[in-house]
Motif scaffolding. Structure first.
Motif, short mmCIF file in Angstrom:
data_model
loop_
_atom_site.label_atom_id
_atom_site.label_comp_id
_atom_site.label_asym_id
_atom_site.label_seq_id
_atom_site.Cartn_x
_atom_site.Cartn_y
_atom_site.Cartn_z
N ALA A 7 40.72 63.75 40.21
CA ALA A 7 40.05 64.13 38.96
C ALA A 7 40.82 63.59 37.77
N ARG A 62 35.69 50.66 35.11
CA ARG A 62 35.38 51.46 36.31
C ARG A 62 35.71 52.92 36.04
N LEU A 63 34.74 53.67 35.53
CA LEU A 63 34.95 55.09 35.25
C LEU A 63 35.16 55.88 36.55
N PHE A 64 34.36 55.56 37.56
CA PHE A 64 34.47 56.22 38.86
C PHE A 64 35.22 55.28 39.81
N ARG A 65 36.26 55.80 40.46
CA ARG A 65 37.08 54.96 41.32
C ARG A 65 36.94 55.30 42.79
N GLY A 66 36.33 56.42 43.11
CA GLY A 66 36.13 56.76 44.51
C GLY A 66 37.40 57.13 45.25
N THR A 75 35.86 67.06 36.86
CA THR A 75 36.20 66.04 35.87
C THR A 75 35.63 66.39 34.51
N ALA A 129 34.37 65.23 30.89
CA ALA A 129 33.81 64.02 30.29
C ALA A 129 33.65 64.24 28.80
#
Length: 334
Positions: free
Chosen positions: A28, A20-24, A2, A4
């Motif tokens: 990518a 929510r930057l990280f979604r799990g 990823t 940034a």
């Protein structure tokens, strides 16, 4: 991987849409990181700049700090985790314009000599052996190398005792985690305001003054005949979590300050100081939840700041999920 990308701006809150930057989900994607909270921003190379952060304590506690300053005595600060014991040293340095704080985090392996100075005997021996080997082999001799001062570096306490027009601020963090004899070891230095570096004291007369490294980046100071004596006793802030009692002789030489947990009014002032006048709008439930959970177990004030920062940025904080993670207890089982 990823990518940034940093984003700058005046807004100190996460974006209200798509926080929510990280979604799990394993996918990518490039993301724009929002501005960090004010208390999690770093200087990016300004090594000598103190950390100017809002710090509020009551007038009675401030008077105890002033007593230690006037008496030139160490200030022994106790209190629950998160009450601002360590931050007090940075607040004093900022308000009195005393420059960079010299920090000594204490652990079970810490010794007085670590705080005063370190001598790299192995490095100096290696250089001497290399010169001797080249001389014996007939190889071209090495250029003139660094003197013994390049192998001596003053620690935080040693640097704090360097003579100067204004005192330095020394933070001795969590002294109760150190060896049981460490407080007594500090007594002589605190009383005399000086110490000796034997490796320099043994040098011949013609090497009476040696430039040595310090705990400040890229700064050296002269040491005469291996002895350093302060001209201004440093502002010493010693923190303790109360894990062990200190010897009476040590306590007698300190001014003691027990920092209470801030009450509701002080908490509101702290939130305003860090996040602005409008920060308390619409966060009464967070304040009540914090006070309720703190009554049942230890919580730190910065945990409330974290919760308010997230809420003001549009982050939902359900009591049974994210809020519990942010306002977790500092003591007991996790």
């Amino acid at each position: 991987m990823t990518a940034a990308h940093a984003r700058t701006g005046e807004d100190a809150s996460p974006p209200t849409d798509g926080w929510r930057l990280f979604r799990g989900d394993g996918r990518a994607r490039p993301v724009d990181f929002p501005e960090a909270p004010p208390w999690r921003r770093f200087s990016g190379g300004a090594e000598d700049a103190p950390r100017p952060r809002p710090y509020l304590i009551g007038p009675e506690e401030a008077d105890v700090v002033n007593a230690a300053l006037l008496l030139r005595r160490p200030l022994l600060v106790t209190g629950h985790p998160g009450t601002g014991k360590s931050s007090l040293a940075y607040a004093v340095a900022h308000e009195l314009s005393l420059g960079r704080v010299l920090a000594w985090p204490v652990n079970s392996r810490s010794t007085l000599q670590d705080a005063l100075y370190r001598y790299d005997a192995i490095g100096r021996l290696r250089e001497a052996n290399l010169r001797r080997e080249r001389a014996e082999s007939g190889a071209e001799p090495l250029p003139e190398g660094p003197g013994i001062g390049s192998y001596v570096r003053l620690g935080p306490l040693g640097t704090a005792l360097v003579p100067g027009e204004r005192p330095r601020v020394l933070l001795v963090d969590e002294l109760d985690k150190g060896d049981v004899d460490l407080p007594n070891d500090l007594l002589t230095v605190f009383e005399e305001g000086e110490f000796e570096i034997p490796e320099l004291a043994r040098l011949p007369e013609q090497e009476g003054t040696i430039e040595v490294l310090t705990a400040d980046p890229r700064r050296t100071v002269p040491v005469s005949r291996g002895r350093l004596r302060c001209s201004q006793f440093p502002v010493v802030v010693i923190t303790s979590n109360g894990e062990r009692e200190f010897p009476p002789a040590f306590l007698r030489r300190c001014v003691r300050l027990d920092l209470p947990e801030p009450d509701e009014a002080r908490l509101r002032d702290i939130v305003r100081a860090h996040l602005g006048d409008a920060a308390l709008d619409g966060v009464e439930d967070l304040l009540r939840a914090f006070l309720d959970r703190r009554a049942r177990g230890e919580l730190a004030t910065d945990q409330l700041l974290n919760a308010v920062f997230l809420r003001k940025g549009g982050v939902e904080l359900p009591a049974d999920g994210l809020l519990t993670a942010v306002l977790h207890r500092l003591g007991g089982t996790v």
